[in-house]
Design an enzyme around this catalytic site. Structure first.
Site, PDB file in Angstrom:
ATOM      1  N   ASP A 111      57.605  38.180  48.466  1.00 49.25           N
ATOM      2  CA  ASP A 111      58.634  38.101  49.308  1.00 49.25           C
ATOM      3  C   ASP A 111      58.529  36.692  50.059  1.00 49.25           C
ATOM      4  O   ASP A 111      57.510  36.083  50.426  1.00 49.25           O
ATOM      5  CB  ASP A 111      58.874  39.138  50.399  1.00 49.25           C
ATOM      6  CG  ASP A 111      60.133  39.625  51.026  1.00 49.25           C
ATOM      7  OD1 ASP A 111      60.979  38.469  51.208  1.00 49.25           O
ATOM      8  OD2 ASP A 111      60.187  40.673  51.220  1.00 49.25           O
ATOM      9  N   HIS A 135      59.639  36.758  53.019  1.00 45.39           N
ATOM     10  CA  HIS A 135      59.229  37.308  54.396  1.00 45.39           C
ATOM     11  C   HIS A 135      58.326  38.448  54.532  1.00 45.39           C
ATOM     12  O   HIS A 135      58.124  39.203  53.451  1.00 45.39           O
ATOM     13  CB  HIS A 135      60.488  37.877  54.977  1.00 45.39           C
ATOM     14  CG  HIS A 135      61.784  37.174  54.838  1.00 45.39           C
ATOM     15  ND1 HIS A 135      62.523  37.173  53.707  1.00 45.39           N
ATOM     16  CD2 HIS A 135      62.313  36.202  55.548  1.00 45.39           C
ATOM     17  CE1 HIS A 135      63.495  36.368  53.742  1.00 45.39           C
ATOM     18  NE2 HIS A 135      63.224  35.679  55.107  1.00 45.39           N
ATOM     19  N   HIS A 169      65.443  45.902  51.614  1.00 40.11           N
ATOM     20  CA  HIS A 169      64.077  46.143  51.326  1.00 40.11           C
ATOM     21  C   HIS A 169      63.474  47.298  52.238  1.00 40.11           C
ATOM     22  O   HIS A 169      62.618  47.673  51.985  1.00 40.11           O
ATOM     23  CB  HIS A 169      63.269  44.652  51.521  1.00 40.11           C
ATOM     24  CG  HIS A 169      62.077  44.442  50.762  1.00 40.11           C
ATOM     25  ND1 HIS A 169      61.417  43.393  50.379  1.00 40.11           N
ATOM     26  CD2 HIS A 169      61.558  45.590  49.975  1.00 40.11           C
ATOM     27  CE1 HIS A 169      60.468  43.608  49.857  1.00 40.11           C
ATOM     28  NE2 HIS A 169      60.513  44.873  49.445  1.00 40.11           N
ATOM     29  N   ASP A 198      64.325  37.054  47.076  1.00 39.60           N
ATOM     30  CA  ASP A 198      64.531  35.875  47.861  1.00 39.60           C
ATOM     31  C   ASP A 198      63.038  35.146  47.840  1.00 39.60           C
ATOM     32  O   ASP A 198      62.947  34.311  48.444  1.00 39.60           O
ATOM     33  CB  ASP A 198      65.067  36.024  49.170  1.00 39.60           C
ATOM     34  CG  ASP A 198      64.143  36.892  49.968  1.00 39.60           C
ATOM     35  OD1 ASP A 198      62.873  37.152  49.937  1.00 39.60           O
ATOM     36  OD2 ASP A 198      64.389  37.543  51.289  1.00 39.60           O
ATOM     37  N   ASP A 252      57.990  41.241  56.540  1.00 38.07           N
ATOM     38  CA  ASP A 252      58.730  42.658  56.859  1.00 38.07           C
ATOM     39  C   ASP A 252      57.567  43.573  57.257  1.00 38.07           C
ATOM     40  O   ASP A 252      57.696  44.623  57.163  1.00 38.07           O
ATOM     41  CB  ASP A 252      59.201  43.217  55.315  1.00 38.07           C
ATOM     42  CG  ASP A 252      60.424  42.372  54.709  1.00 38.07           C
ATOM     43  OD1 ASP A 252      61.058  41.589  55.401  1.00 38.07           O
ATOM     44  OD2 ASP A 252      60.757  42.482  53.507  1.00 38.07           O
ATOM     45  N   ASP A 301      61.022  41.309  46.260  1.00 38.96           N
ATOM     46  CA  ASP A 301      62.374  40.633  46.851  1.00 38.96           C
ATOM     47  C   ASP A 301      62.709  39.677  46.233  1.00 38.96           C
ATOM     48  O   ASP A 301      61.837  38.480  45.899  1.00 38.96           O
ATOM     49  CB  ASP A 301      62.125  40.572  48.289  1.00 38.96           C
ATOM     50  CG  ASP A 301      63.344  40.009  49.153  1.00 38.96           C
ATOM     51  OD1 ASP A 301      64.106  39.430  48.352  1.00 38.96           O
ATOM     52  OD2 ASP A 301      63.343  40.655  50.168  1.00 38.96           O
ATOM     53  N   HIS A 341      64.911  46.014  57.721  1.00 39.63           N
ATOM     54  CA  HIS A 341      64.473  45.702  56.350  1.00 39.63           C
ATOM     55  C   HIS A 341      63.358  44.606  56.792  1.00 39.63           C
ATOM     56  O   HIS A 341      62.491  44.126  55.799  1.00 39.63           O
ATOM     57  CB  HIS A 341      65.508  44.894  55.501  1.00 39.63           C
ATOM     58  CG  HIS A 341      66.080  43.833  56.151  1.00 39.63           C
ATOM     59  ND1 HIS A 341      65.767  42.694  56.384  1.00 39.63           N
ATOM     60  CD2 HIS A 341      67.512  44.024  56.832  1.00 39.63           C
ATOM     61  CE1 HIS A 341      66.473  41.789  56.994  1.00 39.63           C
ATOM     62  NE2 HIS A 341      67.890  42.614  57.365  1.00 39.63           N
ATOM     63  N   GLU A 394      67.013  43.351  47.239  1.00 43.10           N
ATOM     64  CA  GLU A 394      67.769  42.129  47.899  1.00 43.10           C
ATOM     65  C   GLU A 394      68.693  41.423  46.895  1.00 43.10           C
ATOM     66  O   GLU A 394      69.005  40.173  47.378  1.00 43.10           O
ATOM     67  CB  GLU A 394      66.885  41.199  48.796  1.00 43.10           C
ATOM     68  CG  GLU A 394      66.111  42.078  49.921  1.00 43.10           C
ATOM     69  CD  GLU A 394      66.915  42.332  51.093  1.00 43.10           C
ATOM     70  OE1 GLU A 394      68.139  42.013  51.071  1.00 43.10           O
ATOM     71  OE2 GLU A 394      66.617  43.209  51.845  1.00 43.10           O
TER      72      GLU A 394
END
Length: 266
Positions: free
Chosen positions: A60, A62, A37, A170, A64, A168, A77, A213
């Protein structure tokens, strides 16, 4: 401060920035596939070179948004958004390989969707900057329809402008997207994720997107990789206009049989 491979990542993101800038400048919708990412540093920067008033939707697990000084791991990332934000300019130390990038995005022009693994430093940054975000708890509480209504109102109420979607894989639950590097339980369902991209497409303002990702080396086998890659294809296709009703050819009217139509034969 420990940041692994900064010059390598810096060169790669700079090349991505140039490629995205050229694509958007030529009138195309840019789709960047990854990969780490951190590539979004270049993708969003290149988009902003052509569309400086863009807004960013970051889907996402996360945030980031660590700086090199708050990051527990130092991995770039997990710092992508920090390089973009004007409000963090005085909090970012010089990182080798990144002298080319200057902050270009205001915190009010960013919305997060799907968060469920946020570091302590990231939480402080988001609160201090007043960044709009929706955790998975918020999605459970409000429903994805309301989340998208608030997201688009927050970003587009002042004016209609280009959208950059950075997605992302995830963000989805690991049961749906196992072949990724940092899976976190309790993620988006298929329907929630596709609803996000459908609503963004329906604005007519999507100008560039990242899908990142997806890692074929992870996931435990070919079936997991295929599952994750197929989901990524669905996300991209939905963002670009494929509907769950099917992709229909536009018809002005229902066709009627002509007099010279050959008779059906049993």
């Amino acid at each position: 401060m420990h940041v692994p491979f900064p010059r390598t990542v810096g060169r790669a993101t700079q090349q991505v920035s140039g490629a995205v800038s050229r694509a958007v400048g030529a009138g195309h919708t840019s789709v960047m596939l990854g990969g780490d990412h951190s590539l979004a540093i270049g993708s969003v920067d290149g988009h902003a070179q052509q569309c400086p008033d863009l807004c960013l939707i970051w889907v996402d697990a996360h945030a980031d948004i660590n700086t090199p000084l708050t990051s527990p791991s130092g991995n770039l990332h997990g710092q992508s958004v920090a390089f973009m934000l004007k409000e963090l300019q005085d909090k970012m130390p010089d990182v080798p390989g990144f002298s080319w990038i200057k902050p270009f995005l205001s915190a009010r022009d960013l919305v997060y969707i799907g968060l469920r693994d946020v570091d302590p430093g990231e939480h402080i940054i988001m609160k201090n900057l007043g960044i709009q975000y929706f955790s998975m708890r918020d999605i459970d509480r409000l429903g994805i329809q309301r989340v998208m209504e608030v997201t688009l109102d927050h970003l587009l109420a002042r004016k209609q402008r280009p959208i950059h979607l950075s997605f992302d894989i995830d963000a989805f639950d690991p049961a749906l997207a196992p072949a990724t590097g940092t899976p976190v339980n309790g993620g988006l369902t298929y329907r929630e994720g596709i609803y996000i991209t459908e609503e963004i497409h329906n604005t007519g303002l999507l100008s560039a997107m990242d899908l990142v990702e997806v890692n074929p080396l992870l996931g435990g086998g070919p079936e997991a990789v295929e599952t994750t890659a197929s989901l990524a294809v669905d996300v991209i296709a939905s963002a670009l206009g494929q509907t769950r009703e099917g992709a229909h050819v536009t018809l002005q009217e229902i066709p009627a049989p002509k007099e010279d139509t050959e008779q059906l034969r049993l």
